[in-house]
Motif scaffolding. Structure first.
Motif, mmCIF file in Angstrom:
data_model
loop_
_atom_site.group_PDB
_atom_site.id
_atom_site.type_symbol
_atom_site.label_atom_id
_atom_site.label_comp_id
_atom_site.label_asym_id
_atom_site.label_seq_id
_atom_site.Cartn_x
_atom_site.Cartn_y
_atom_site.Cartn_z
ATOM 1 N N ARG A 234 -76.670 71.387 138.583
ATOM 2 C CA ARG A 234 -78.012 71.082 138.059
ATOM 3 C C ARG A 234 -78.682 70.090 139.008
ATOM 4 N NH1 ARG A 234 -78.751 72.105 132.265
ATOM 5 N NH2 ARG A 234 -77.016 73.403 131.535
ATOM 6 N N ASP B 9 -77.222 74.522 126.798
ATOM 7 C CA ASP B 9 -77.804 73.285 127.330
ATOM 8 C C ASP B 9 -77.320 72.046 126.579
ATOM 9 O OD1 ASP B 9 -80.998 74.835 128.096
ATOM 10 O OD2 ASP B 9 -79.266 74.475 129.380
ATOM 11 N N GLU C 194 -76.645 68.227 127.937
ATOM 12 C CA GLU C 194 -77.625 67.140 127.882
ATOM 13 C C GLU C 194 -77.391 66.185 126.709
ATOM 14 O OE1 GLU C 194 -81.009 70.268 129.583
ATOM 15 O OE2 GLU C 194 -81.342 69.166 127.708
#
Length: 668
Positions: free
Chosen positions: A33, A593, A596
Motif C-alpha cells: 500500500r 480493508d 486500517e
C-alpha cells in the motif's frame, strides 16, 4: 530469492515515479500500500505488467497486489532501498543527504541482524540429527506407551505360565495381548518410514513402502534375494531402524529431484514410480546388506566379550546394548539366546542386556527431579517410565534421553554398572527370552532372581547418579508448559520450544505439494456462503490471488479451514496464511480493508509454526466493531498456489455452519 524481491521492488518503483514520488509505504497480507505524492506519475498499465505483480487497485492509496508470503519481502526491499522503516515517511525528494544517511543506517542494522541470526543458527551435525530423530519418534510415543504396557502385562503372564504359576486357560488371553502389542512392534519400520518421510519433506506413503521393503515382502521360500556382497541369501529385517532412516533420507532427495525435472502433466505418474524403483533397489541391494555386515560384526564382538567374562564383560554389554536397540540391531541376538538355552538351559546374556533398560529408568528419574519445571518433559517421562520398568525402553530412548543427548550416554553408563554387577555375581541366566526389566524376574533360572534384582537396583542407581550429576542439559531444566512453550520467571509464556529448535517455517512454506492429495476445506465462520465473484473487492472477486470461497459471518469465531501449519499472521491480525499438510497455501482474510483498523477488532493467539486442525478455533473477529468502522466483514479463504491444484469442487450459496465442509481440492 532476495534478487527476485529486489527485482519486483525495482519494477514497482520504475512505474510509480521512483522512490521520490512515495510519501509512505506499508503492506497488508497481499498488497503493498503506497501513498504517492503525484498520481500523474503512476503508470498503472506498466505496473500491472511487472513480473510478480498480480494486480493494481487505486483507492485512497495505490495498492500493488503481489500475494501472501511475497508482499512482506517486496515491501521490505522497497523501504530498504530508501533507508526507512515500514510506515515511516520517505525522505523528501530534494534531500539526498537524508536519503543517504537513512540508507546507511538501515544497512548497518541489517548487517547486525544478519550476523546475530547467523550466530544463532550455528549448530553441529549431531544436534541436527537429534532434532530429526526427536521429530520422527515423538509422534509414536503414545503408541509405544500403550503397546508397551500391553507387552509388559503379556510378558509377566507368559513368564508366570512358563514357571508353572498359571494354567493353560490363560493362553488365549496372553495370545490376544501379544497380537495387540505386535500391531506396533511388528510393523515399527513402516511407521518410522512414514514419519521419517514427513520429517524429510517427502511423500509419507513412499516412505512407508521403502521402510516395508526391509521385511522383504513377497519373498517366500524357496525363493531368495542375493546379498550382492556375500552371495548368500538376504535376511528379512536386515537394516532395522537405522536402515529405514537412511533409506528414506536418500529417498527424499531422489523424490525432490524428480519433482523438479519431470513436467507437471506427468509428475504424479513418473515421480513416485521412478523414486520407488531406484530407492527400492538401493535399499534391498545396498542398505540391507550393509546393515547385515554391521550385524555380523556386532555378533562377533559380543561373542568375544562373553568369553572375557566377569564384571568387564557385563559392563561392556550393558554399556553398548542401548545403541544397538536404537539402531534396531538387538534382534540379531535372538539366535544367540536360543542357542545358549539349548546348550546350557538358560541364557546368561539376557539378564546382562536387561540392565541397559534399567539404566534408562534411573536416568529418567534423575531428569524428572532435575527438570521438574519442564512440564512437557516430565509429562513424557510419566508416560514412558512405567513401560521402561517393565523392560520396554523405546519410549524413554526416543522420547526422552536420545533427543537430549547427554542423558542417553549417562543411561548407557548406568546399564554398564548394572551389567557389571550381574557379571560379577555370575551364573544368572534366563530360561526363556521375553521382556526385560522386572518382567524378567519370574524367568531367572536356578532361583538366582535376587542377584538379578541387585543388578537392576545397581543399574537404576548408576543411571540416576550419572545423569543427575553429569547428564542434565541446562536447556532441559528451564520451565516449559505441557505444550513445550518456554515460561519466564513471572510465569508468562515467552516462546515455543519448537519455534526455537525444530520448526522451520520457510522450509514448510517451500515444501513441494503432495502429488495427488485431496484437501477438504471447511467453513472458517458461520454465516452466508457466497461465491468469490460476489466479494466486494476486485482483487478477490477477480481471483487475482487464487480461488476459494467467501462467507458473510454472523458469529465472531474464526476456525482453521484445513489441517496445516500457520505460516504468518499480520501485525493487525486481520489475515493469516496456512500451509496445509497436503501442500496448499491458504490465505484467510477477515473483512475488506480491515488492515486500517489496526487490529482492534481481532483476537488471535496463533503464531508461525503452530500446527492446527480443520475446524479448530483460532480467534475471533468483533463484527460490530468492524461494521461500526464502515468495513465489510466478509471472511475470504483463498488457495494462493492454484498451480498445484488439478481440480476444485464447486459450492452453492446459502447458510453454512462453522467447520462444515465447503469444497475439496485435488492436487496435481
Amino acid at each position: 530469492m532476495a534478487d527476485k524481491y529486489q527485482t519486483i521492488a525495482t519494477g514497482i518503483y520504475a512505474h510509480i515515479g521512483g522512490p521520490q514520488n512515495v510519501a509512505k509505504l506499508i503492506h497488508c497480507m497481499t498488497r503493498v500500500r503506497i501513498t504517492v505524492r503525484d498520481d500523474s506519475k503512476v503508470d498503472v498499465d506498466g505496473l500491472k505488467k511487472v513480473p510478480g505483480v498480480l494486480g493494481v487497485a487505486q483507492e485512497d492509496t495505490l495498492q500493488v497486489i503481489v500475494g501472501p508470503g511475497v508482499v512482506n519481502k517486496v515491501a521490505q526491499a522497497m523501504v530498504d532501498q530508501v533507508g526507512v522503516g515500514l510506515g515511516e515517511p520517505f525522505p523528501d525528494a530534494n534531500s539526498s543527504e537524508s536519503y543517504a544517511a537513512g540508507k546507511s543506517a538501515v544497512e548497518a542494522k541489517a548487517a547486525e541482524v544478519h550476523a546475530a541470526q547467523k550466530a544463532q543458527l550455528k549448530q553441529t551435525w549431531w544436534r541436527q540429527a537429534l532434532k530429526h530423530i526427536s521429530a520422527i519418534f515423538i509422534p509414536l510415543i503414545p503408541a509405544f506407551v500403550g503397546a508397551g504396557l500391553i507387552s509388559g502385562i503379556a510378558g509377566i503372564l507368559a513368564n508366570m505360565q512358563t514357571a508353572g504359576d498359571l494354567g493353560t486357560n490363560w493362553t488365549t488371553f496372553i495370545t490376544v495381548l501379544k497380537v495387540i502389542n505386535s500391531g506396533l512392534f511388528t510393523y515399527l519400520n513402516i511407521y518410522v518410514g512414514i514419519n521419517a518421510a514427513k520429517e524429510f519433506k517427502a511423500t509419507p506413503g513412499l516412505g512407508g513402502i521403502i521402510a516395508g521393503l526391509i521385511y522383504l515382502p513377497g519373498v517366500v521360500a524357496p525363493v531368495t534375494l542375493p546379498n550382492i556382497f556375500t552371495g548368500s541369501a538376504l535376511v528379512a529385517g536386515s537394516g532395522g531402524i537405522i536402515g529405514v532412516l537412511f533409506a528414506v533420507w536418500v529417498m527424499s532427495y531422489v523424490e525432490k529431484f524428480f519433482h523438479k525435472v519431470i513436467p507437471d502433466s506427468v509428475d504424479i505418474i513418473f515421480s513416485p514410480f521412478l523414486t520407488l524403483l531406484i530407492v527400492g533397489c538401493f535399499t534391498i541391494f545396498l542398505v540391507m546388506p550393509a546393515a547385515g555386515w554391521v550385524s555380523s560384526s556386532l555378533v562377533g564382538s559380543i561373542n568375544w566379550i562373553l568369553h572375557v567374562g566377569g564384571a568387564f564383560a557385563g559392563f561392556m554389554l550393558g554399556l553398548f546394548f542401548l545403541p544397538m536397540v536404537m539402531l534396531g540391531l538387538h534382534q540379531i541376538l535372538t539366535p544367540i539366546h536360543l542357542e545358549m538355552i539349548k546348550s546350557l538351559g538358560n541364557t546368561p546374556l539376557l539378564p546382562i542386556l536387561a540392565m541397559a533398560g534399567a539404566g534408562q529408568v534411573g536416568a529418567a528419574i534423575a531428569l524428572w527431579i532435575r527438570c521438574r519445571k519442564n512440564k512437557q518433559l516430565t509429562g513424557m517421562i510419566k508416560g514412558a517410565l512405567p513401560v521402561g520398568v517393565l523392560g520396554v525402553g523405546e519410549p524413554l530412548i526416543y522420547g526422552v534421553s536420545l533427543p537430549l543427548g547427554r542423558p542417553f550416554i549417562t543411561a548407557c553408563v548406568g546399564g554398564g554398572i548394572g551389567g557389571a554387577v550381574i557379571g560379577a555375581i555370575g551364573g544368572i541366566g534366563a530360561t526363556s527370552i521375553g521382556p526385560s526389566g522386572v518382567a524378567l524376574i519370574p524367568l531367572i533360572a536356578n532361583g538366582k532372581w535376587l542377584g538379578y534384582v541387585f543388578g537392576l537396583l545397581a543399574a537404576y542407581a548408576g543411571g540416576f547418579l550419572a545423569t543427575f550429576f553429569f547428564g542434565v542439559p541446562k536447556s532441559a531444566m528451564l520451565a516449559h508448559d505441557v505444550e513445550g512453550n518456554l515460561i519466564n520467571a513471572s510465569g508468562a509464556t515467552v516462546a515455543s520450544a519448537t519455534d526455537a529448535s525444530s520448526i522451520d517455517v520457510d522450509q514448510i512454506m517451500n515444501a513441494t505439494p503432495v502429488a495427488g492429495a485431496d484437501t477438504n476445506l471447511v467453513a472458517t465462520a458461520s454465516g452466508q456462503l457466497i461465491q468469490m465473484s460476489a466479494v466486494k473487492d476486485a482483487t478477490f472477486a477477480q481471483k487475482m490471488l487464487g480461488d476459494g470461497f467467501a462467507i458473510v459471518p454472523n458469529m465472531e469465531a474464526i476456525v482453521a479451514p484445513a489441517d496445516g501449519t500457520i505460516i504468518s499472521l499480520t501485525e493487525t491480525k486481520h489475515a493469516f496464511t496456512l500451509k496445509t499438510d497436503s501442500g496448499l497455501e491458504l490465505l484467510v482474510h477477515m473483512g475488506i480493508d480491515t488492515v486500517e483498523l489496526g487490529g482492534k477488532p481481532f483476537n488471535f493467539n496463533i503464531k508461525p509454526g503452530d500446527h492446527v486442525s480443520h475446524g479448530q478455533q483460532l480467534g475471533t473477529m468483533d463484527l460490530k466493531q468492524v461494521q461500526a468502522a464502515g468495513k465489510d466483514t466478509t471472511v475470504i479463504t483463498v488457495i494462493t498456489n492454484m498451480d498445484a491444484v488439478a481440480t476444485l469442487s464447486q459450492y452453492n450459496d446459502g447458510a453454512v455452519e462453522v467447520g462444515s465442509p465447503v469444497m475439496q481440492a485435488h492436487n496435481k
